[in-house]
Design a protein around this motif. Structure first.
Motif, PDB file in Angstrom:
ATOM      1  N   ARG A 285      -5.791   0.238   3.016  1.00  6.77           N
ATOM      2  CA  ARG A 285      -5.085   0.299   1.820  1.00  6.77           C
ATOM      3  C   ARG A 285      -3.925   1.374   1.947  1.00  6.77           C
ATOM      4  O   ARG A 285      -3.890   2.517   1.537  1.00  6.77           O
ATOM      5  CB  ARG A 285      -5.814   0.993   0.618  1.00  6.77           C
ATOM      6  N   ALA A 286      -2.933   0.756   2.636  1.00  9.92           N
ATOM      7  CA  ALA A 286      -1.696   1.777   2.973  1.00  9.92           C
ATOM      8  C   ALA A 286      -0.861   2.005   1.650  1.00  9.92           C
ATOM      9  O   ALA A 286      -0.731   1.284   0.945  1.00  9.92           O
ATOM     10  CB  ALA A 286      -0.900   1.357   4.034  1.00  9.92           C
ATOM     11  N   MET A 287      -0.396   3.273   1.641  1.00 11.45           N
ATOM     12  CA  MET A 287       0.457   3.571   0.304  1.00 11.45           C
ATOM     13  C   MET A 287       1.857   4.030   0.956  1.00 11.45           C
ATOM     14  O   MET A 287       2.179   4.741   1.930  1.00 11.45           O
ATOM     15  CB  MET A 287      -0.318   4.662  -0.155  1.00 11.45           C
TER      16      MET A 287
ATOM     17  N   PRO B   9      -9.672   7.369   0.391  1.00  9.91           N
ATOM     18  CA  PRO B   9      -8.544   6.512   1.219  1.00  9.91           C
ATOM     19  C   PRO B   9      -8.936   5.854   2.426  1.00  9.91           C
ATOM     20  O   PRO B   9      -9.968   6.265   2.959  1.00  9.91           O
ATOM     21  CB  PRO B   9      -7.626   7.706   1.396  1.00  9.91           C
ATOM     22  N   GLY B  10      -8.510   4.860   2.876  1.00  7.61           N
ATOM     23  CA  GLY B  10      -8.624   4.266   4.115  1.00  7.61           C
ATOM     24  C   GLY B  10      -7.690   3.330   4.820  1.00  7.61           C
ATOM     25  O   GLY B  10      -6.657   3.015   3.814  1.00  7.61           O
ATOM     26  N   ALA B  11      -7.602   3.085   5.869  1.00  2.59           N
ATOM     27  CA  ALA B  11      -6.437   2.481   6.659  1.00  2.59           C
ATOM     28  C   ALA B  11      -6.349   1.099   5.968  1.00  2.59           C
ATOM     29  O   ALA B  11      -5.098   0.287   6.254  1.00  2.59           O
ATOM     30  CB  ALA B  11      -6.592   2.356   8.180  1.00  2.59           C
TER      31      ALA B  11
ATOM     32  N   GLY C 238      -6.055   3.346  -3.940  1.00  4.49           N
ATOM     33  CA  GLY C 238      -5.682   3.875  -2.792  1.00  4.49           C
ATOM     34  C   GLY C 238      -6.676   4.958  -2.229  1.00  4.49           C
ATOM     35  O   GLY C 238      -6.638   5.264  -1.161  1.00  4.49           O
TER      36      GLY C 238
ATOM     37  N   ARG D 226      -3.318   5.027  -7.543  1.00  5.99           N
ATOM     38  CA  ARG D 226      -3.762   6.119  -6.612  1.00  5.99           C
ATOM     39  C   ARG D 226      -5.381   5.845  -6.568  1.00  5.99           C
ATOM     40  O   ARG D 226      -5.879   6.386  -5.292  1.00  5.99           O
ATOM     41  CB  ARG D 226      -3.441   7.579  -6.965  1.00  5.99           C
TER      42      ARG D 226
ATOM     43  N   THR E  53      -3.976   7.623   3.839  1.00  8.06           N
ATOM     44  CA  THR E  53      -3.885   5.951   3.587  1.00  8.06           C
ATOM     45  C   THR E  53      -3.650   5.428   4.982  1.00  8.06           C
ATOM     46  O   THR E  53      -3.679   4.114   4.945  1.00  8.06           O
ATOM     47  CB  THR E  53      -2.919   5.497   2.442  1.00  8.06           C
ATOM     48  N   MET E  54      -3.563   6.078   6.056  1.00 11.15           N
ATOM     49  CA  MET E  54      -3.662   5.447   7.278  1.00 11.15           C
ATOM     50  C   MET E  54      -4.752   5.950   7.938  1.00 11.15           C
ATOM     51  O   MET E  54      -4.992   5.289   9.453  1.00 11.15           O
ATOM     52  CB  MET E  54      -2.326   5.977   8.185  1.00 11.15           C
TER      53      MET E  54
ATOM     54  N   LEU F  24      -6.991   8.021  -3.410  1.00 16.62           N
ATOM     55  CA  LEU F  24      -6.289   9.255  -3.547  1.00 16.62           C
ATOM     56  C   LEU F  24      -6.939  10.096  -4.655  1.00 16.62           C
ATOM     57  O   LEU F  24      -6.871  11.554  -4.679  1.00 16.62           O
ATOM     58  CB  LEU F  24      -4.921   9.258  -3.362  1.00 16.62           C
TER      59      LEU F  24
END
Lengths: 270, 287
Positions: free
Chosen positions: B87-89, B83-85, B63, B60, A173-174, B65
Protein backbone atom coordinates in the motif's frame (compact mmCIF):
# COMPACT_ATOMS: atom_id res chain seq x y z
CA UNK A 1 15.16 61.56 -9.64
CA UNK A 2 11.67 61.60 -11.07
CA UNK A 3 11.20 58.42 -12.97
CA UNK A 4 8.13 56.65 -14.27
CA UNK A 5 9.51 53.16 -13.84
CA UNK A 6 9.31 51.58 -10.41
CA UNK A 7 12.45 52.34 -8.45
CA UNK A 8 14.46 49.48 -7.10
CA UNK A 9 14.09 49.65 -3.31
CA UNK A 10 17.15 51.02 -1.57
CA UNK A 11 19.45 48.99 0.65
CA UNK A 12 17.80 50.47 3.73
CA UNK A 13 14.35 49.13 2.80
CA UNK A 14 13.22 46.45 5.25
CA UNK A 15 14.90 43.27 4.03
CA UNK A 16 15.89 45.28 1.00
CA UNK A 17 18.08 43.89 -1.78
CA UNK A 18 21.84 44.34 -1.87
CA UNK A 19 24.37 43.44 -4.52
CA UNK A 20 27.14 40.98 -3.68
CA UNK A 21 29.78 43.69 -4.18
CA UNK A 22 28.11 46.09 -1.81
CA UNK A 23 27.67 43.32 0.72
CA UNK A 24 31.39 42.63 0.82
CA UNK A 25 32.14 46.34 0.94
CA UNK A 26 30.03 46.68 4.08
CA UNK A 27 31.56 43.51 5.54
CA UNK A 28 35.05 44.92 4.99
CA UNK A 29 34.08 48.18 6.67
CA UNK A 30 32.65 46.23 9.59
CA UNK A 31 35.91 44.33 9.99
CA UNK A 32 38.39 47.13 9.40
CA UNK A 33 36.67 49.97 11.24
CA UNK A 34 37.15 48.51 14.76
CA UNK A 35 40.86 47.99 14.06
CA UNK A 36 41.24 51.56 12.85
CA UNK A 37 39.31 52.81 15.86
CA UNK A 38 41.50 50.75 18.14
CA UNK A 39 44.63 52.10 16.46
CA UNK A 40 43.39 55.67 16.85
CA UNK A 41 42.51 55.30 20.51
CA UNK A 42 45.71 53.45 21.40
CA UNK A 43 47.94 56.01 19.67
CA UNK A 44 46.09 59.08 20.87
CA UNK A 45 47.57 58.91 24.32
CA UNK A 46 44.14 59.05 26.01
CA UNK A 47 44.65 55.63 27.46
CA UNK A 48 47.77 54.29 29.08
CA UNK A 49 49.68 51.77 26.95
CA UNK A 50 49.43 49.27 29.79
CA UNK A 51 45.67 49.20 29.48
CA UNK A 52 45.36 49.60 25.73
CA UNK A 53 48.32 48.40 23.64
CA UNK A 54 48.61 49.54 20.03
CA UNK A 55 47.93 47.11 17.18
CA UNK A 56 51.61 47.35 16.30
CA UNK A 57 52.77 46.26 19.75
CA UNK A 58 50.27 43.39 19.75
CA UNK A 59 51.64 42.31 16.40
CA UNK A 60 55.29 42.44 17.55
CA UNK A 61 54.35 40.63 20.77
CA UNK A 62 52.74 37.90 18.69
CA UNK A 63 55.94 37.61 16.62
CA UNK A 64 57.99 37.39 19.81
CA UNK A 65 55.63 34.77 21.20
CA UNK A 66 56.08 32.79 18.00
CA UNK A 67 59.90 32.97 17.95
CA UNK A 68 60.76 32.77 21.65
CA UNK A 69 57.78 31.53 23.62
CA UNK A 70 56.63 28.67 21.42
CA UNK A 71 53.25 30.01 20.35
CA UNK A 72 52.72 27.00 18.12
CA UNK A 73 52.93 24.66 21.08
CA UNK A 74 50.44 26.73 23.09
CA UNK A 75 48.03 26.80 20.17
CA UNK A 76 48.59 23.11 19.49
CA UNK A 77 47.85 21.94 23.05
CA UNK A 78 44.74 24.15 23.18
CA UNK A 79 43.48 22.79 19.88
CA UNK A 80 44.14 19.28 21.11
CA UNK A 81 42.11 19.87 24.29
CA UNK A 82 39.23 21.45 22.42
CA UNK A 83 39.14 18.71 19.81
CA UNK A 84 39.37 15.92 22.38
CA UNK A 85 36.57 17.32 24.58
CA UNK A 86 34.36 18.15 21.65
CA UNK A 87 34.95 14.86 19.87
CA UNK A 88 34.27 12.84 23.01
CA UNK A 89 31.07 14.78 23.48
CA UNK A 90 30.05 14.29 19.82
CA UNK A 91 30.71 10.56 19.87
CA UNK A 92 28.41 10.09 22.85
CA UNK A 93 25.86 12.82 22.09
CA UNK A 94 25.14 11.68 18.51
CA UNK A 95 23.71 8.23 19.31
CA UNK A 96 21.91 9.46 22.43
CA UNK A 97 20.41 12.42 20.59
CA UNK A 98 19.38 10.14 17.74
CA UNK A 99 17.59 7.83 20.17
CA UNK A 100 15.88 10.75 21.95
CA UNK A 101 14.70 12.19 18.65
CA UNK A 102 13.47 8.82 17.40
CA UNK A 103 11.91 6.95 20.30
CA UNK A 104 9.47 8.63 22.66
CA UNK A 105 10.35 6.50 25.73
CA UNK A 106 14.03 7.47 25.41
CA UNK A 107 12.96 11.09 25.05
CA UNK A 108 10.89 10.88 28.24
CA UNK A 109 13.74 9.16 30.08
CA UNK A 110 16.59 11.43 29.08
CA UNK A 111 15.40 14.78 27.77
CA UNK A 112 14.09 16.38 30.96
CA UNK A 113 17.21 15.18 32.77
CA UNK A 114 19.50 16.66 30.10
CA UNK A 115 17.52 19.88 30.11
CA UNK A 116 18.09 20.12 33.84
CA UNK A 117 21.81 19.36 33.75
CA UNK A 118 22.53 21.79 30.94
CA UNK A 119 21.44 24.69 33.12
CA UNK A 120 24.04 23.79 35.70
CA UNK A 121 27.04 26.04 35.02
CA UNK A 122 29.89 23.99 33.61
CA UNK A 123 32.36 26.33 35.27
CA UNK A 124 31.00 25.38 38.69
CA UNK A 125 31.99 21.79 37.99
CA UNK A 126 35.67 22.74 37.92
CA UNK A 127 36.38 22.09 41.62
CA UNK A 128 34.58 18.77 41.38
CA UNK A 129 36.41 17.78 38.22
CA UNK A 130 39.72 18.64 39.86
CA UNK A 131 38.84 16.52 42.86
CA UNK A 132 37.76 13.57 40.77
CA UNK A 133 40.10 13.69 37.81
CA UNK A 134 43.02 15.77 39.09
CA UNK A 135 44.73 18.60 37.26
CA UNK A 136 46.21 16.82 34.26
CA UNK A 137 44.92 16.80 30.68
CA UNK A 138 41.86 14.75 31.59
CA UNK A 139 40.36 17.52 33.68
CA UNK A 140 40.52 20.10 30.86
CA UNK A 141 38.94 17.68 28.44
CA UNK A 142 36.30 16.89 31.06
CA UNK A 143 35.36 20.55 31.53
CA UNK A 144 35.01 21.07 27.78
CA UNK A 145 32.97 17.88 27.64
CA UNK A 146 30.63 19.03 30.43
CA UNK A 147 30.23 22.40 28.74
CA UNK A 148 29.27 21.02 25.31
CA UNK A 149 27.79 17.56 25.79
CA UNK A 150 24.36 18.31 27.23
CA UNK A 151 23.61 21.09 24.76
CA UNK A 152 24.77 18.86 21.96
CA UNK A 153 22.45 16.01 22.96
CA UNK A 154 19.45 18.33 22.86
CA UNK A 155 20.47 19.86 19.54
CA UNK A 156 21.03 16.47 17.91
CA UNK A 157 17.65 15.28 19.19
CA UNK A 158 16.00 18.36 17.70
CA UNK A 159 17.83 17.87 14.38
CA UNK A 160 16.48 14.33 14.17
CA UNK A 161 12.98 15.40 15.19
CA UNK A 162 12.91 18.00 12.43
CA UNK A 163 13.04 15.32 9.71
CA UNK A 164 9.65 15.73 7.98
CA UNK A 165 7.14 13.05 8.97
CA UNK A 166 6.25 12.53 5.29
CA UNK A 167 9.81 11.34 4.58
CA UNK A 168 9.51 8.70 7.29
CA UNK A 169 5.99 7.67 6.35
CA UNK A 170 6.86 7.40 2.65
CA UNK A 171 9.60 4.92 3.60
CA UNK A 172 7.16 3.00 5.80
CA UNK A 173 4.70 2.61 2.93
CA UNK A 174 7.58 1.32 0.80
CA UNK A 175 8.09 -1.41 3.38
CA UNK A 176 11.10 -0.02 5.24
CA UNK A 177 11.88 -1.49 8.67
CA UNK A 178 12.73 0.60 11.72
CA UNK A 179 16.47 0.07 11.22
CA UNK A 180 16.21 0.97 7.54
CA UNK A 181 14.32 4.17 8.35
CA UNK A 182 17.02 5.20 10.82
CA UNK A 183 19.85 4.38 8.41
CA UNK A 184 18.36 5.43 5.10
CA UNK A 185 16.01 8.26 6.07
CA UNK A 186 16.58 9.80 9.51
CA UNK A 187 20.38 9.96 9.40
CA UNK A 188 20.87 11.20 5.84
CA UNK A 189 17.99 13.63 6.21
CA UNK A 190 19.33 15.10 9.46
CA UNK A 191 22.99 15.04 8.39
CA UNK A 192 23.27 18.68 7.20
CA UNK A 193 21.68 19.91 10.44
CA UNK A 194 24.02 17.63 12.41
CA UNK A 195 27.08 19.13 10.74
CA UNK A 196 25.77 22.59 11.67
CA UNK A 197 25.30 21.42 15.24
CA UNK A 198 28.90 20.17 15.30
CA UNK A 199 30.09 23.53 13.97
CA UNK A 200 28.17 25.52 16.57
CA UNK A 201 29.19 23.32 19.50
CA UNK A 202 32.82 23.57 18.39
CA UNK A 203 32.54 27.30 19.07
CA UNK A 204 31.25 26.60 22.57
CA UNK A 205 34.06 24.12 23.18
CA UNK A 206 36.54 26.97 22.65
CA UNK A 207 34.80 29.08 25.29
CA UNK A 208 35.13 26.31 27.81
CA UNK A 209 38.76 25.71 26.85
CA UNK A 210 39.69 29.16 28.08
CA UNK A 211 37.77 28.55 31.28
CA UNK A 212 39.55 25.25 31.82
CA UNK A 213 42.97 26.69 31.11
CA UNK A 214 42.44 29.80 33.21
CA UNK A 215 41.88 27.60 36.20
CA UNK A 216 44.16 24.65 35.99
CA UNK A 217 46.88 24.48 33.40
CA UNK A 218 50.49 25.33 32.67
CA UNK A 219 50.26 25.46 28.91
CA UNK A 220 47.88 26.57 26.20
CA UNK A 221 46.47 29.84 24.90
CA UNK A 222 44.16 30.38 27.86
CA UNK A 223 47.02 29.81 30.28
CA UNK A 224 49.23 32.23 28.31
CA UNK A 225 46.54 34.89 28.67
CA UNK A 226 46.37 34.31 32.43
CA UNK A 227 50.16 34.45 32.79
CA UNK A 228 50.33 37.65 30.73
CA UNK A 229 47.92 39.27 33.15
CA UNK A 230 50.30 38.53 36.01
CA UNK A 231 53.11 40.38 34.20
CA UNK A 232 50.83 43.14 32.97
CA UNK A 233 51.55 42.18 29.35
CA UNK A 234 48.34 43.59 27.98
CA UNK A 235 49.58 43.20 24.43
CA UNK A 236 49.93 39.47 24.96
CA UNK A 237 46.39 39.25 26.37
CA UNK A 238 45.17 40.96 23.23
CA UNK A 239 47.25 38.63 21.07
CA UNK A 240 45.84 35.54 22.80
CA UNK A 241 42.25 36.66 22.49
CA UNK A 242 42.63 37.57 18.81
CA UNK A 243 44.39 34.27 18.09
CA UNK A 244 41.58 32.25 19.63
CA UNK A 245 39.11 34.26 17.59
CA UNK A 246 41.03 33.62 14.39
CA UNK A 247 41.36 29.90 15.03
CA UNK A 248 37.62 29.77 15.69
CA UNK A 249 36.90 31.64 12.48
CA UNK A 250 39.07 29.28 10.43
CA UNK A 251 37.44 26.18 11.94
CA UNK A 252 33.99 27.66 11.35
CA UNK A 253 34.81 28.33 7.70
CA UNK A 254 36.19 24.81 7.30
CA UNK A 255 32.91 23.40 8.59
CA UNK A 256 30.99 25.58 6.14
CA UNK A 257 33.19 24.35 3.32
CA UNK A 258 32.59 20.77 4.40
CA UNK A 259 28.86 21.49 4.43
CA UNK A 260 28.93 22.77 0.85
CA UNK A 261 31.06 19.86 -0.33
CA UNK A 262 29.16 17.12 1.47
CA UNK A 263 25.65 18.36 0.65
CA UNK A 264 25.74 19.69 -2.89
CA UNK A 265 21.99 19.06 -3.19
CA UNK A 266 21.34 21.76 -0.58
CA UNK A 267 23.41 24.40 -2.25
CA UNK A 268 22.41 23.61 -5.83
CA UNK A 269 19.42 25.58 -7.00
CA UNK A 270 17.85 25.38 -10.40
CA UNK B 1 -0.63 -18.90 -6.89
CA UNK B 2 -2.64 -18.35 -10.06
CA UNK B 3 -5.42 -20.65 -8.97
CA UNK B 4 -5.69 -18.68 -5.76
CA UNK B 5 -5.98 -15.45 -7.67
CA UNK B 6 -8.93 -16.78 -9.67
CA UNK B 7 -10.71 -17.82 -6.50
CA UNK B 8 -10.25 -14.45 -4.77
CA UNK B 9 -12.86 -12.19 -6.27
CA UNK B 10 -12.71 -10.38 -2.97
CA UNK B 11 -12.11 -6.63 -3.24
CA UNK B 12 -8.55 -5.33 -3.08
CA UNK B 13 -9.35 -3.32 0.05
CA UNK B 14 -12.21 -4.05 2.40
CA UNK B 15 -12.97 -1.75 5.31
CA UNK B 16 -15.40 -3.23 7.84
CA UNK B 17 -17.14 -1.45 10.73
CA UNK B 18 -14.09 0.74 11.14
CA UNK B 19 -13.91 3.23 13.98
CA UNK B 20 -11.23 5.61 15.15
CA UNK B 21 -11.15 7.54 18.40
CA UNK B 22 -8.35 10.01 19.04
CA UNK B 23 -7.11 10.78 22.54
CA UNK B 24 -7.44 9.25 25.97
CA UNK B 25 -10.70 8.97 27.96
CA UNK B 26 -11.71 12.39 29.22
CA UNK B 27 -10.79 14.20 26.00
CA UNK B 28 -11.74 11.79 23.27
CA UNK B 29 -12.73 12.71 19.75
CA UNK B 30 -14.52 10.25 17.54
CA UNK B 31 -12.86 10.73 14.17
CA UNK B 32 -14.43 7.83 12.29
CA UNK B 33 -17.50 5.74 12.98
CA UNK B 34 -18.83 2.57 11.33
CA UNK B 35 -16.99 2.92 8.06
CA UNK B 36 -17.76 0.20 5.52
CA UNK B 37 -16.06 0.49 2.16
CA UNK B 38 -14.84 -1.80 -0.57
CA UNK B 39 -12.38 -0.89 -3.25
CA UNK B 40 -12.13 -3.29 -6.18
CA UNK B 41 -9.17 -4.13 -8.33
CA UNK B 42 -8.34 -1.44 -10.87
CA UNK B 43 -10.82 0.96 -9.36
CA UNK B 44 -10.29 4.69 -8.78
CA UNK B 45 -12.10 5.84 -5.63
CA UNK B 46 -11.97 9.40 -4.35
CA UNK B 47 -12.80 10.55 -0.81
CA UNK B 48 -14.24 14.03 -0.28
CA UNK B 49 -15.89 15.86 2.58
CA UNK B 50 -15.76 18.94 4.74
CA UNK B 51 -12.60 19.45 6.76
CA UNK B 52 -12.60 17.31 9.88
CA UNK B 53 -14.63 14.53 8.25
CA UNK B 54 -11.76 12.08 8.69
CA UNK B 55 -11.01 11.40 5.02
CA UNK B 56 -7.26 11.68 5.53
CA UNK B 57 -7.46 9.63 8.71
CA UNK B 58 -9.29 6.87 6.84
CA UNK B 59 -6.64 6.87 4.12
CA UNK B 60 -3.84 6.79 6.68
CA UNK B 61 -5.47 3.88 8.49
CA UNK B 62 -5.67 1.96 5.21
CA UNK B 63 -2.00 2.81 4.71
CA UNK B 64 -1.21 1.52 8.20
CA UNK B 65 0.16 4.88 9.34
CA UNK B 66 -2.64 5.22 11.90
CA UNK B 67 -4.36 2.41 13.72
CA UNK B 68 -8.09 1.94 14.05
CA UNK B 69 -9.77 1.64 17.43
CA UNK B 70 -12.44 -0.77 16.15
CA UNK B 71 -13.30 -2.75 13.05
CA UNK B 72 -10.87 -4.13 10.52
CA UNK B 73 -9.21 -3.56 7.20
CA UNK B 74 -8.38 -6.32 4.76
CA UNK B 75 -5.86 -5.78 2.01
CA UNK B 76 -5.99 -8.60 -0.53
CA UNK B 77 -7.92 -10.64 2.04
CA UNK B 78 -5.32 -10.21 4.77
CA UNK B 79 -5.80 -7.93 7.79
CA UNK B 80 -3.74 -4.76 7.74
CA UNK B 81 -1.32 -4.41 10.63
CA UNK B 82 0.91 -1.44 10.03
CA UNK B 83 2.32 0.00 6.83
CA UNK B 84 3.59 -2.21 4.02
CA UNK B 85 4.93 -2.12 0.49
CA UNK B 86 1.58 -3.38 -0.85
CA UNK B 87 0.00 0.00 0.00
CA UNK B 88 2.20 2.83 -1.28
CA UNK B 89 1.29 6.37 -0.34
CA UNK B 90 1.76 9.73 -2.06
CA UNK B 91 1.74 12.74 0.28
CA UNK B 92 0.95 16.40 -0.30
CA UNK B 93 4.60 17.44 0.07
CA UNK B 94 7.98 17.07 1.78
CA UNK B 95 8.09 13.34 1.16
CA UNK B 96 10.92 13.19 -1.40
CA UNK B 97 14.46 12.62 -0.18
CA UNK B 98 16.31 15.84 -0.98
CA UNK B 99 19.74 14.22 -0.72
CA UNK B 100 18.92 11.70 -3.46
CA UNK B 101 18.54 12.64 -7.11
CA UNK B 102 15.34 11.92 -9.02
CA UNK B 103 16.42 8.47 -10.17
CA UNK B 104 17.64 7.46 -6.70
CA UNK B 105 14.36 8.62 -5.22
CA UNK B 106 12.39 6.52 -7.69
CA UNK B 107 14.59 3.50 -6.97
CA UNK B 108 14.34 3.86 -3.19
CA UNK B 109 12.09 0.83 -2.68
CA UNK B 110 14.48 -1.30 -4.75
CA UNK B 111 17.36 -0.04 -2.67
CA UNK B 112 15.56 -1.31 0.43
CA UNK B 113 15.24 -4.73 -1.16
CA UNK B 114 18.84 -4.74 -2.38
CA UNK B 115 19.93 -3.82 1.14
CA UNK B 116 18.31 -6.97 2.43
CA UNK B 117 19.90 -9.07 -0.31
CA UNK B 118 16.47 -9.86 -1.70
CA UNK B 119 17.42 -8.97 -5.25
CA UNK B 120 19.42 -10.86 -7.84
CA UNK B 121 21.43 -8.90 -10.39
CA UNK B 122 18.75 -9.70 -12.96
CA UNK B 123 16.17 -8.11 -10.68
CA UNK B 124 18.28 -5.01 -10.34
CA UNK B 125 18.58 -4.74 -14.10
CA UNK B 126 14.86 -5.13 -14.56
CA UNK B 127 14.24 -2.56 -11.84
CA UNK B 128 16.45 -0.05 -13.58
CA UNK B 129 14.41 -0.59 -16.73
CA UNK B 130 11.22 0.03 -14.78
CA UNK B 131 12.63 3.16 -13.17
CA UNK B 132 13.51 4.49 -16.64
CA UNK B 133 10.04 3.66 -17.90
CA UNK B 134 8.39 5.42 -14.96
CA UNK B 135 10.60 8.45 -15.45
CA UNK B 136 9.47 8.64 -19.07
CA UNK B 137 5.86 8.01 -18.16
CA UNK B 138 6.06 10.99 -15.83
CA UNK B 139 7.54 13.14 -18.57
CA UNK B 140 10.82 13.69 -16.74
CA UNK B 141 13.40 11.87 -18.90
CA UNK B 142 15.88 14.75 -18.72
CA UNK B 143 15.55 15.15 -14.95
CA UNK B 144 17.05 11.83 -13.87
CA UNK B 145 19.99 13.42 -12.08
CA UNK B 146 18.37 16.59 -10.78
CA UNK B 147 17.81 17.00 -7.05
CA UNK B 148 14.25 17.52 -5.73
CA UNK B 149 14.87 21.16 -4.74
CA UNK B 150 15.72 21.90 -8.37
CA UNK B 151 12.27 20.76 -9.47
CA UNK B 152 8.95 22.60 -9.53
CA UNK B 153 6.19 21.46 -7.18
CA UNK B 154 4.43 19.59 -9.99
CA UNK B 155 7.61 17.79 -11.02
CA UNK B 156 8.28 16.83 -7.41
CA UNK B 157 4.86 15.21 -7.19
CA UNK B 158 5.53 13.30 -10.42
CA UNK B 159 8.67 11.89 -8.86
CA UNK B 160 6.75 11.00 -5.71
CA UNK B 161 4.15 9.14 -7.79
CA UNK B 162 6.83 7.31 -9.78
CA UNK B 163 8.57 6.33 -6.55
CA UNK B 164 5.32 4.99 -5.10
CA UNK B 165 4.62 2.97 -8.26
CA UNK B 166 8.15 1.57 -8.45
CA UNK B 167 7.50 -1.26 -6.01
CA UNK B 168 4.33 -2.31 -7.89
CA UNK B 169 2.02 -1.76 -4.92
CA UNK B 170 -1.35 -3.46 -4.84
CA UNK B 171 -2.94 -0.13 -4.18
CA UNK B 172 -1.89 3.50 -4.43
CA UNK B 173 -3.05 5.81 -1.64
CA UNK B 174 -2.95 9.51 -2.42
CA UNK B 175 -3.41 12.13 0.31
CA UNK B 176 -4.25 15.45 -1.38
CA UNK B 177 -1.24 15.00 -3.65
CA UNK B 178 -2.04 18.04 -5.80
CA UNK B 179 -3.31 20.25 -2.97
CA UNK B 180 -0.26 22.51 -3.05
CA UNK B 181 -0.12 22.94 -6.84
CA UNK B 182 -1.47 25.79 -8.93
CA UNK B 183 -4.64 25.25 -10.98
CA UNK B 184 -2.93 24.77 -14.38
CA UNK B 185 -0.42 22.26 -13.05
CA UNK B 186 -3.24 20.37 -11.35
CA UNK B 187 -5.10 19.89 -14.61
CA UNK B 188 -1.98 18.47 -16.22
CA UNK B 189 -1.46 16.19 -13.20
CA UNK B 190 -5.06 15.00 -13.40
CA UNK B 191 -4.67 13.76 -16.95
CA UNK B 192 -1.29 12.30 -16.06
CA UNK B 193 -2.61 10.31 -13.12
CA UNK B 194 -5.53 9.03 -15.22
CA UNK B 195 -3.02 7.89 -17.85
CA UNK B 196 -0.96 6.17 -15.17
CA UNK B 197 -4.10 4.59 -13.74
CA UNK B 198 -4.95 3.04 -17.11
CA UNK B 199 -1.43 2.04 -18.09
CA UNK B 200 -0.40 0.54 -14.76
CA UNK B 201 -3.83 -1.02 -14.14
CA UNK B 202 -3.54 0.56 -10.73
CA UNK B 203 -6.02 0.65 -7.87
CA UNK B 204 -6.19 4.13 -6.38
CA UNK B 205 -7.79 5.69 -3.32
CA UNK B 206 -7.47 9.46 -3.53
CA UNK B 207 -8.29 12.04 -0.85
CA UNK B 208 -9.12 15.61 -1.83
CA UNK B 209 -11.23 18.54 -0.69
CA UNK B 210 -11.78 19.60 -4.31
CA UNK B 211 -15.08 18.15 -5.57
CA UNK B 212 -14.29 18.76 -9.24
CA UNK B 213 -10.99 16.92 -8.85
CA UNK B 214 -12.70 14.06 -7.05
CA UNK B 215 -15.29 13.69 -9.83
CA UNK B 216 -12.91 14.06 -12.74
CA UNK B 217 -10.57 11.38 -11.37
CA UNK B 218 -12.81 8.97 -9.52
CA UNK B 219 -15.14 6.28 -10.78
CA UNK B 220 -16.83 6.54 -7.43
CA UNK B 221 -16.84 9.55 -5.13
CA UNK B 222 -17.21 8.74 -1.45
CA UNK B 223 -18.58 11.65 0.56
CA UNK B 224 -17.76 11.65 4.26
CA UNK B 225 -19.62 13.70 6.83
CA UNK B 226 -17.93 15.06 9.96
CA UNK B 227 -18.46 14.69 13.71
CA UNK B 228 -18.14 11.76 13.84
CA UNK B 229 -16.57 11.01 10.45
CA UNK B 230 -18.82 8.63 8.57
CA UNK B 231 -19.72 7.73 5.01
CA UNK B 232 -22.64 9.87 3.94
CA UNK B 233 -23.16 9.04 0.27
CA UNK B 234 -21.31 7.15 -2.43
CA UNK B 235 -21.77 8.67 -5.90
CA UNK B 236 -21.06 6.92 -9.17
CA UNK B 237 -19.52 9.41 -11.57
CA UNK B 238 -21.50 9.52 -14.86
CA UNK B 239 -18.44 9.78 -17.08
CA UNK B 240 -16.90 7.19 -19.42
CA UNK B 241 -13.62 5.52 -18.50
CA UNK B 242 -11.61 7.67 -20.88
CA UNK B 243 -11.92 11.25 -19.70
CA UNK B 244 -10.90 14.63 -21.00
CA UNK B 245 -11.09 18.16 -19.61
CA UNK B 246 -14.16 19.18 -21.68
CA UNK B 247 -16.28 16.68 -19.81
CA UNK B 248 -16.10 18.99 -16.81
CA UNK B 249 -18.56 21.24 -18.63
CA UNK B 250 -21.13 18.53 -19.39
CA UNK B 251 -24.59 18.82 -17.90
CA UNK B 252 -24.33 15.55 -15.91
CA UNK B 253 -20.96 16.55 -14.48
CA UNK B 254 -22.13 19.99 -13.39
CA UNK B 255 -25.36 18.67 -11.92
CA UNK B 256 -23.59 16.08 -9.84
CA UNK B 257 -20.98 18.61 -8.76
CA UNK B 258 -23.74 20.90 -7.55
CA UNK B 259 -25.40 18.05 -5.72
CA UNK B 260 -22.22 16.96 -3.98
CA UNK B 261 -21.26 20.51 -3.00
CA UNK B 262 -24.76 21.02 -1.64
CA UNK B 263 -24.49 17.83 0.38
CA UNK B 264 -21.08 18.76 1.78
CA UNK B 265 -22.51 22.08 2.89
CA UNK B 266 -25.42 20.32 4.59
CA UNK B 267 -23.24 17.79 6.39
CA UNK B 268 -20.61 20.27 7.48
CA UNK B 269 -22.95 22.51 9.42
CA UNK B 270 -22.01 25.43 7.20
CA UNK B 271 -25.69 26.06 6.71
CA UNK B 272 -25.97 27.19 10.30
CA UNK B 273 -23.07 29.50 9.58
CA UNK B 274 -25.00 31.19 6.81
CA UNK B 275 -28.03 31.41 9.10
CA UNK B 276 -25.80 33.11 11.60
CA UNK B 277 -24.55 35.55 8.97
CA UNK B 278 -28.10 36.37 7.98
CA UNK B 279 -29.01 36.96 11.59
CA UNK B 280 -25.98 39.20 12.04
CA UNK B 281 -26.77 41.29 8.99
CA UNK B 282 -30.36 41.63 10.18
CA UNK B 283 -29.31 42.98 13.58
CA UNK B 284 -26.81 45.28 11.85
CA UNK B 285 -29.60 46.56 9.61
CA UNK B 286 -31.98 47.29 12.48
CA UNK B 287 -29.46 49.50 14.22
Amino acid sequence: MASISLARPGIWAIRGPMSQRRYWLFAAIGLIAPIVLWWLVANSGWVEKVFMPTPGSVWSRTALWWTEDNLLQDAGISMYRVTAGWLLSAVIAMPIGLLIGTFRPVQALLEPLTDFVRYMPAVAFIPLVMLWIGIDEGSKVAIIFIGTFFQMVLMVAEDVRRVPAAQIEAAQTMGATRMEIIQLVLLPSAKPALVDTLRITMGWAWTYLVVAELVAANSGLGYAILKAQRFLQTDKIFAGIILIGLIGLVIDQLFRLLHRRAFPWMHKKS
Amino acid sequence: MDAQKVVTIAPRIRVRALGKIFGDPPHQVEALKDIDLEVCDNEFVTLVGASGCGKSTLLRIIGGLEYQTSGEILSGGKPVAGPGADRAMVFQHYSLYPWLDVMENIRFSRRLQANRGELTSADVEMASGRAEALLNLMGLPTMAHAYPNQLSGGMQQRVAIARALMGRPEILLMDEPFGALDAQTREVMHDLILHVFKLEKATIVFVTHDVEEAMYLGQRVVLLAPRPGRIDTIYKVPLPGQRHQDMKHSREFLDLKKEILQRIRETSGMKTDSDLLEQLSRTAGSQ
